[in-house]
Design an enzyme around this catalytic site. Structure first.
Site, PDB file in Angstrom:
ATOM      1  N   GLN A   1       0.846  -1.190   0.000  1.00 58.37           N
ATOM      2  CA  GLN A   1       0.000   0.000   0.000  1.00 58.37           C
ATOM      3  C   GLN A   1       0.880   1.238   0.000  1.00 58.37           C
ATOM      4  O   GLN A   1       1.785   1.366   0.826  1.00 58.37           O
ATOM      5  CB  GLN A   1      -0.908   0.010   1.231  1.00 58.37           C
ATOM      6  CG  GLN A   1      -1.838   1.212   1.300  1.00 58.37           C
ATOM      7  CD  GLN A   1      -2.474   1.357   2.671  1.00 58.37           C
ATOM      8  OE1 GLN A   1      -1.781   1.613   3.653  1.00 58.37           O
ATOM      9  NE2 GLN A   1      -3.781   1.167   2.742  1.00 58.37           N
TER      10      GLN A   1
ATOM     11  N   LYS B   1       0.607   5.296   0.358  1.00 65.49           N
ATOM     12  CA  LYS B   1      -0.257   6.405   0.733  1.00 65.49           C
ATOM     13  C   LYS B   1      -0.059   7.554  -0.248  1.00 65.49           C
ATOM     14  O   LYS B   1       1.062   8.001  -0.488  1.00 65.49           O
ATOM     15  CB  LYS B   1       0.053   6.879   2.152  1.00 65.49           C
ATOM     16  CG  LYS B   1      -0.361   5.905   3.239  1.00 65.49           C
ATOM     17  CD  LYS B   1      -1.877   5.750   3.310  1.00 65.49           C
ATOM     18  CE  LYS B   1      -2.301   4.864   4.465  1.00 65.49           C
ATOM     19  NZ  LYS B   1      -3.776   4.700   4.524  1.00 65.49           N
TER      20      LYS B   1
ATOM     21  N   ASP C   1      -3.637   4.420  -1.773  1.00 66.49           N
ATOM     22  CA  ASP C   1      -4.672   4.833  -0.831  1.00 66.49           C
ATOM     23  C   ASP C   1      -4.577   6.332  -0.553  1.00 66.49           C
ATOM     24  O   ASP C   1      -3.628   6.801   0.058  1.00 66.49           O
ATOM     25  CB  ASP C   1      -4.526   4.047   0.477  1.00 66.49           C
ATOM     26  CG  ASP C   1      -5.649   4.326   1.454  1.00 66.49           C
ATOM     27  OD1 ASP C   1      -6.606   5.029   1.076  1.00 66.49           O
ATOM     28  OD2 ASP C   1      -5.577   3.838   2.590  1.00 66.49           O
TER      29      ASP C   1
ATOM     30  N   GLU D   1      -7.606   3.317  -3.921  1.00 65.63           N
ATOM     31  CA  GLU D   1      -8.399   3.223  -2.694  1.00 65.63           C
ATOM     32  C   GLU D   1      -8.842   4.600  -2.227  1.00 65.63           C
ATOM     33  O   GLU D   1      -8.025   5.465  -1.947  1.00 65.63           O
ATOM     34  CB  GLU D   1      -7.585   2.523  -1.598  1.00 65.63           C
ATOM     35  CG  GLU D   1      -8.391   2.249  -0.342  1.00 65.63           C
ATOM     36  CD  GLU D   1      -7.652   1.351   0.643  1.00 65.63           C
ATOM     37  OE1 GLU D   1      -8.177   1.137   1.746  1.00 65.63           O
ATOM     38  OE2 GLU D   1      -6.553   0.855   0.312  1.00 65.63           O
TER      39      GLU D   1
ATOM     40  N   ASP E   1     -13.588   3.030   1.157  1.00 66.48           N
ATOM     41  CA  ASP E   1     -13.203   2.887   2.555  1.00 66.48           C
ATOM     42  C   ASP E   1     -13.982   3.870   3.416  1.00 66.48           C
ATOM     43  O   ASP E   1     -15.048   3.550   3.944  1.00 66.48           O
ATOM     44  CB  ASP E   1     -11.691   3.105   2.684  1.00 66.48           C
ATOM     45  CG  ASP E   1     -11.166   2.837   4.082  1.00 66.48           C
ATOM     46  OD1 ASP E   1     -11.966   2.732   5.021  1.00 66.48           O
ATOM     47  OD2 ASP E   1      -9.938   2.729   4.249  1.00 66.48           O
TER      48      ASP E   1
ATOM     49  N   LYS F   1     -14.448  -0.374   8.121  1.00 66.81           N
ATOM     50  CA  LYS F   1     -13.957  -0.020   9.448  1.00 66.81           C
ATOM     51  C   LYS F   1     -15.108  -0.238  10.433  1.00 66.81           C
ATOM     52  O   LYS F   1     -16.059   0.551  10.485  1.00 66.81           O
ATOM     53  CB  LYS F   1     -13.503   1.434   9.486  1.00 66.81           C
ATOM     54  CG  LYS F   1     -12.352   1.760   8.530  1.00 66.81           C
ATOM     55  CD  LYS F   1     -11.069   1.090   8.976  1.00 66.81           C
ATOM     56  CE  LYS F   1      -9.837   1.699   8.324  1.00 66.81           C
ATOM     57  NZ  LYS F   1      -9.888   1.833   6.887  1.00 66.81           N
TER      58      LYS F   1
END
Length: 222
Positions: free
Chosen positions: A73, A75, A103, A129, A152, A176
């Site tokens: 992943q 960021k 993401d 993402e 997300d 989440k």
């Protein structure tokens, strides 16, 4: 300790976890095997690849591969050009067999997200993402991005999930649990009688752990 008047599950949890860990170490087996997980299927995990520059993320990506991770992943959500360079540097470093999640955590505006995906090119093997803050913006991005998209932060309820599916922006969803529970409590609050309120703090894992550790320290000192 367990008979102390104020002791509860929050106090006992760290001791319980430590006891399982100690038992596993003494037996020379992983904790998951003691808990009966020997028949469970492997679950692929991804690990963040940190670094502000392409060279930094290349080095971190190499380390993650050495650690056994097959999903990475990166960021993003800041400068779309620099972010794209970082993602492409990781792709070049690890090859096409490794899945990469870019993401943004809602960090891109729609125009910045469009610039980001243009810089990515075909984006082979890259999952985008939560690029923008709303489902509508993510849907608008579809005209510029044909690759997979994962939602997300915007998935806070069943209605939001169904809307993401309708808009065709949810090739995957990261749920989440804390956020979903708190959204449900906030909705419940609207129908509660006057003077009755819900509280969210007990559902936050970090708060629970901090409270448990503080309780153990207090009880041990007393």
């Amino acid at each position: 300790f367990v008979k102390t008047r104020e002791a509860g599950y929050g106090d006992k949890a760290p001791i319980d976890i430590a006891a399982w860990d100690l038992a596993a170490r003494l037996m020379g087996v992983p904790v998951w095997k003691l808990l009966g997980g020997s028949a469970a299927e492997d679950t692929p995990l991804y690990r963040p690849v940190q670094g502000p520059t392409p060279d930094d993320v290349r080095a971190t990506a190499r380390l993650r591969l050495q650690q056994g991770y097959r999903r990475l992943q990166v960021k993003v959500g800041d400068d779309p050009i620099v972010d794209a360079q970082r993602v492409l540097a990781v792709r070049d470093e690890v090859g096409d067999d490794i899945v990469i999640f870019a993401d943004a955590n809602c960090g891109f505006s729609l125009s910045a997200a469009r610039r980001f995906v243009r810089e990515l090119g075909d984006g082979a093997g890259i999952f985008l993402e939560q690029p923008c803050a709303t489902l509508g913006e993510c849907a608008a991005l579809r005209s510029s991005w044909a690759g997979p998209m994962v939602m997300d932060e915007t998935i806070t309820s069943l209605a939001a999930l169904l809307e993401a599916h309708r808009l065709q922006v949810a090739d995957g969803v990261t749920v989440k649990l804390t956020r979903v529970v708190e959204a449900a409590l906030a909705e419940m609050q609207k129908s509660l009688p006057a003077g009755i309120t819900t509280t969210n703090v007990q559902f936050r894992q970090a708060t629970f752990i901090d409270a448990a550790i503080a309780n153990v320290k207090r009880v041990l000192l007393e």
